[in-house]
Enzyme design. Structure first.
Site, short mmCIF file in Angstrom:
data_model
loop_
_atom_site.label_atom_id
_atom_site.label_comp_id
_atom_site.label_asym_id
_atom_site.label_seq_id
_atom_site.Cartn_x
_atom_site.Cartn_y
_atom_site.Cartn_z
N CYS A 277 23.18 -21.66 -21.73
CA CYS A 277 24.31 -22.02 -22.58
C CYS A 277 24.42 -21.08 -23.78
CB CYS A 277 24.18 -23.48 -22.99
SG CYS A 277 25.72 -24.21 -23.59
N HIS A 361 23.91 -25.96 -17.41
CA HIS A 361 22.72 -26.73 -17.80
C HIS A 361 21.91 -27.12 -16.58
CE1 HIS A 361 23.19 -27.68 -22.18
NE2 HIS A 361 24.38 -27.18 -21.90
N GLU A 363 19.03 -28.43 -16.42
CA GLU A 363 18.21 -29.64 -16.59
C GLU A 363 18.97 -30.89 -16.16
OE1 GLU A 363 20.86 -30.04 -20.02
OE2 GLU A 363 19.90 -28.36 -19.01
#
Length: 386
Positions: A277, A361, A363
């Protein structure tokens, strides 16, 4: 003044955009007013994680999914202790929680975090306006007595500065260095603790999400988190095997004023580097590239991304309003991932060096798990087996 929705008799809230567009509604959460850039998020789950994502600093979030608040709130599904978002906009009123994990209603949770909300807004119309013309500045107001000064709110919305040129990483970064050992959540067990560590990682906190730290710990990393303004000497003093560049809010060019010189030092140091990001954007700047503000941004948990090396398509979680200019990257940097929505850059790597990053992202909090392999790749780089 454009009033797309007549003021209902029990109106206690309003959303006023800088161009004069006015949405009436019913207030929820904290009482007061807040200004910011109005954006939309298309995710159907994870509203608590979204509201506590530090990357939303300076923004008012309009949720396109209508059933926000239906599973309540708890103390586990948060990405930062303090919510960074300025407020939220909903289509439907919140219902009573319907989840065994809920410990309180979302309304009470919003009050405890000072977040202002408005329900009853035509979020379809608002989303189309943002999609067509870009995210506007706006002010959200909630007063139980219905005392709403629309002209004053409009003036405040007009006066609020653009996110372009704004450094917000300093507002959300940690105030002191700390160690992290908590691992990912498991049903019936909750969050775990790192049992062993093979590699030492320094994570530079530009607005890091907790689940990123959990993923690193779950992959056997001893994680030391340092401030966005940490010096090269401080980072190296922890003797890391790898460097992680976190997500975060604001304009990467503004944050880059102090972050890029440090990143260039770290690139010369030669250790593996993994950015996501804002970390991806800052890495691109440090490598000689440029970034620019997007027309509407990417915010949701259903964004298709193509891995240019394998041809595989991942469904990804995204939250960003700036993007790397692909044409600005030097010859020793190659793109690795591409957005299938608008063909914008979603990843890069240095040729012949253990340095890579992605715009999305991996995660996945909330979101799909297609991209967890990126953490495994980072570990392999630190082991020298990539």
């Amino acid at each position: 003044m454009r009033d797309p929705t007549p003021r209902p008799p029990d109106c206690t809230a309003a959303l006023v955009l800088a161009d004069g567009t006015l949405f009436w509604g019913r207030g929820l959460g904290a009482i007061g007013t807040a200004a910011g850039e109005v954006c939309f998020n298309t995710a159907v789950t994870g509203y608590q994680e979204i509201l506590t994502d530090p990357s939303y600093a300076g923004q008012i979030i309009a949720f396109t999914f209508p059933h926000i608040g239906n599973v309540g709130a708890n103390q586990e599904d948060i990405e930062a202790t303090t919510a960074a978002a300025r407020g939220l906009v909903l289509r439907a009123p919140m219902t009573e929680p319907a989840s065994y994990r809920a410990t309180q209603s979302l309304d009470i949770w919003l009050k405890s975090h000072g977040l202002i909300g408005i329900a009853g807004v035509d979020t379809r119309q608002l989303t189309m306006r943002i999609r067509n013309f870009g995210p506007p500045n706006g002010v959200i107001a909630h007063d139980p007595q219905g005392r709403i000064d629309v002209p004053a709110l409009q003036a405040r919305a007009r006066a609020w500065p653009s996110l372009e040129g704004m450094d917000l990483a300093k507002e959300v970064t940690c105030r002191r260095t700390y160690e992290w050992g908590e691992t990912v959540w498991d049903r019936g067990r909750g969050y775990g603790l790192r049992q062993s560590s093979r590699y030492r990682v320094v994570a530079i906190d530009y607005g890091i999400k907790r689940n990123i730290l959990r993923m690193l710990a779950a992959h056997g990393c001893w994680v030391t988190v340092v401030s966005a303004t940490a010096s090269t000497e401080e980072i190296i003093s922890h003797r890391p095997d790898g460097i992680f560049l976190s997500n975060g809010p604001g304009d990467p060019a503004a944050t880059g004023a102090y972050a890029v010189p440090v990143l260039r030092d770290l690139l010369n140091w030669g250790k593996p580097i993994f950015g996501i990001c804002l970390g991806h954007q800052l890495l691109a700047l440090a490598l000689g590239g440029r970034t620019r503000k997007m027309v509407r941004g990417h915010r949701g948990a259903n964004h298709p991304v193509k891995d240019l090396r394998t041809g595989k398509v991942e469904i990804s979680c995204q939250n960003h309003g700036f993007v790397v200019d692909l044409e600005s990257l030097p010859k020793d940097v190659e793109p690795t991932h591409l957005s299938l929505f608008d063909k914008s850059n979603e990843g890069l790597q240095m040729i012949g060096k253990p340095v890579f990053s992605v715009q999305y992202h991996p995660e996945a909090s909330p979101g799909p798990h297609d991209s967890h392999y990126l953490f495994e790749h980072f570990v392999r780089l630190m082991s020298g087996n990539a």
